[in-house]
Design a protein around this motif. Structure first.
Motif, PDB file in Angstrom:
ATOM      1  N   LEU A 104      -5.970  -7.183 -37.307  1.00 61.90           N
ATOM      2  CA  LEU A 104      -6.564  -6.124 -36.860  1.00 61.90           C
ATOM      3  C   LEU A 104      -7.864  -6.220 -35.842  1.00 61.90           C
ATOM      4  N   ASP A 105      -8.763  -7.008 -36.483  1.00 61.44           N
ATOM      5  CA  ASP A 105      -9.972  -7.731 -35.760  1.00 61.44           C
ATOM      6  C   ASP A 105      -9.538  -8.166 -34.389  1.00 61.44           C
ATOM      7  N   SER A 106      -8.619  -9.045 -34.257  1.00 61.18           N
ATOM      8  CA  SER A 106      -7.906  -9.753 -32.966  1.00 61.18           C
ATOM      9  C   SER A 106      -7.225  -8.501 -31.832  1.00 61.18           C
ATOM     10  N   ALA A 107      -6.676  -7.575 -32.655  1.00 58.12           N
ATOM     11  CA  ALA A 107      -6.336  -6.457 -31.717  1.00 58.12           C
ATOM     12  C   ALA A 107      -7.425  -5.558 -31.122  1.00 58.12           C
ATOM     13  N   ALA A 108      -8.292  -5.338 -31.997  1.00 63.82           N
ATOM     14  CA  ALA A 108      -9.552  -4.714 -31.406  1.00 63.82           C
ATOM     15  C   ALA A 108     -10.096  -5.525 -30.334  1.00 63.82           C
ATOM     16  N   ARG A 109      -9.937  -6.712 -30.442  1.00 62.44           N
ATOM     17  CA  ARG A 109     -10.585  -7.591 -29.078  1.00 62.44           C
ATOM     18  C   ARG A 109      -9.607  -7.811 -27.890  1.00 62.44           C
ATOM     19  N   GLY A 110      -8.448  -7.043 -28.037  1.00 64.25           N
ATOM     20  CA  GLY A 110      -7.404  -7.197 -27.192  1.00 64.25           C
ATOM     21  C   GLY A 110      -6.551  -8.379 -27.378  1.00 64.25           C
ATOM     22  N   VAL A 111      -6.575  -9.104 -28.442  1.00 64.11           N
ATOM     23  CA  VAL A 111      -5.614 -10.370 -28.773  1.00 64.11           C
ATOM     24  C   VAL A 111      -4.559 -10.037 -29.856  1.00 64.11           C
ATOM     25  N   PHE A 112      -3.407  -9.725 -29.173  1.00 62.17           N
ATOM     26  CA  PHE A 112      -2.212  -9.246 -29.821  1.00 62.17           C
ATOM     27  C   PHE A 112      -1.368 -10.472 -30.569  1.00 62.17           C
ATOM     28  N   PRO A 113      -0.594  -9.990 -31.452  1.00 62.81           N
ATOM     29  CA  PRO A 113       0.285 -10.880 -31.768  1.00 62.81           C
ATOM     30  C   PRO A 113       1.497 -11.266 -30.751  1.00 62.81           C
ATOM     31  N   PRO A 114       1.949 -12.369 -30.740  1.00 62.61           N
ATOM     32  CA  PRO A 114       2.913 -12.709 -29.738  1.00 62.61           C
ATOM     33  C   PRO A 114       4.120 -11.881 -29.412  1.00 62.61           C
ATOM     34  N   ALA A 115       4.425 -11.660 -28.352  1.00 68.52           N
ATOM     35  CA  ALA A 115       5.371 -10.520 -27.795  1.00 68.52           C
ATOM     36  C   ALA A 115       6.793 -11.200 -27.829  1.00 68.52           C
ATOM     37  N   ASP A 116       7.161 -11.716 -28.997  1.00 68.38           N
ATOM     38  CA  ASP A 116       8.412 -12.517 -29.185  1.00 68.38           C
ATOM     39  C   ASP A 116       9.602 -11.961 -29.957  1.00 68.38           C
ATOM     40  N   GLY A 117       9.223 -10.518 -30.028  1.00 71.42           N
ATOM     41  CA  GLY A 117      10.264  -9.966 -30.828  1.00 71.42           C
ATOM     42  C   GLY A 117      10.453 -10.271 -32.461  1.00 71.42           C
ATOM     43  N   GLY A 118       9.377 -10.689 -33.031  1.00 74.93           N
ATOM     44  CA  GLY A 118       9.494 -11.189 -34.220  1.00 74.93           C
ATOM     45  C   GLY A 118       8.548 -10.266 -35.267  1.00 74.93           C
ATOM     46  N   THR A 119       8.349 -10.620 -36.529  1.00 73.17           N
ATOM     47  CA  THR A 119       7.999  -9.591 -37.595  1.00 73.17           C
ATOM     48  C   THR A 119       6.980 -10.545 -38.349  1.00 73.17           C
ATOM     49  N   THR A 120       5.814 -10.188 -38.583  1.00 72.31           N
ATOM     50  CA  THR A 120       4.905 -10.940 -39.385  1.00 72.31           C
ATOM     51  C   THR A 120       4.601 -10.233 -40.798  1.00 72.31           C
ATOM     52  N   VAL A 121       4.855 -10.908 -41.881  1.00 78.27           N
ATOM     53  CA  VAL A 121       4.515 -10.091 -43.181  1.00 78.27           C
ATOM     54  C   VAL A 121       3.424 -10.927 -43.737  1.00 78.27           C
ATOM     55  N   VAL A 122       2.709 -10.022 -44.243  1.00 81.67           N
ATOM     56  CA  VAL A 122       1.198 -10.329 -44.876  1.00 81.67           C
ATOM     57  C   VAL A 122       1.206  -9.391 -45.884  1.00 81.67           C
ATOM     58  N   PRO A 123       0.281  -9.943 -46.901  1.00 85.64           N
ATOM     59  CA  PRO A 123       0.133  -9.393 -48.071  1.00 85.64           C
ATOM     60  C   PRO A 123      -0.678  -8.130 -47.744  1.00 85.64           C
TER      61      PRO A 123
END
Length: 221
Positions: free
Chosen positions: A8-27
């Motif tokens: 979330l902090d990265s997204a707020a800075r404009g840095v997003f997960p890779p646009a690779d069609g994947g899914t990240t699972v976190v606790p």
């Protein structure tokens, strides 16, 4: 390991997960909140369930793989497995803090029975609320400990820009990014947030524990 708050902090800075069609699972960051975040061509499932179960269930959904994490069949399976509830899939917006004084006179209230405040206390921690002439502004810590805002404008003073002023004020009251969850069908609210400089960054489906009073005091983010 990257946490939900890191993402979330990265997204707020404009840095997003890779646009690779994947899914990240976190606790989960805490017991209260689980769910799914969808960014451009990448999803994040935050749950304490077995990640392998998540991936197997996603692969069984009969739709485009990019859409699977927000597909009703997957969300229903996750709801059934966790015994949680949900309301809607929201657009997810974020606004950076702003300098200066709020553009509308605000009065902070310690205790209020306004429905918007009551609702916020059921899904956020450290809730604070301010009233203005004809509206209310509420902020508190929600998903992953991020700061979230919501507003309500009285029917008699709508269409005068008060909603935009209130959500602008939220950015001037704090020193960190402010997040908003808006139902896509609520075009009026979406326009107000965007006019106030909030950027759409994705969508989210929040899965809440049935005991709505359960807070996030045991945050793991």
């Amino acid at each position: 390991m990257e946490t939900l708050r890191d993402i979330l902090d990265s997204a707020a800075r404009g840095v997003f997960p890779p646009a690779d069609g994947g899914t990240t699972v976190v606790p989960q960051a805490c017991e209260r909140d689980a769910g799914v975040l969808a960014f451009t061509a990448h999803a994040v499932v935050f749950t304490d369930e077995d990640p392998e179960w998540v991936r197997e269930t996603l692969s069984a959904v009969r739709c485009d793989a990019l859409a699977a994490p927000m597909n009703p069949r997957f969300l229903t399976a996750l709801l059934d497995r966790t015994g949680r509830t949900t309301e809607t899939i929201d657009a997810m917006l974020v606004g950076a803090p702003l300098p200066g004084e709020p553009p509308v006179a605000l009065r902070e209230i310690e205790d209020g029975g306004h429905p918007r405040i009551v609702y916020a206390r059921g899904r956020r921690d450290e809730v604070r609320a301010w009233t203005a002439d004809g509206g209310v502004l509420v902020m508190g810590r929600g998903i992953g400990g991020r700061l979230e805002v919501s507003v309500e404008v009285d029917e008699g003073v709508r269409h005068r820009g008060l909603g935009r002023l209130l959500v602008t004020a939220a950015r001037q009251l704090v020193a960190e990014p402010v997040w908003a969850q808006v139902a896509p069908g609520n075009a009026r609210s979406l326009r107000a947030f965007q006019a106030a400089g909030y950027r759409p960054v994705g969508s989210e489906a929040l899965l809440s524990a049935r005991a709505r009073s359960t807070g996030c005091s045991r945050s793991r983010s």
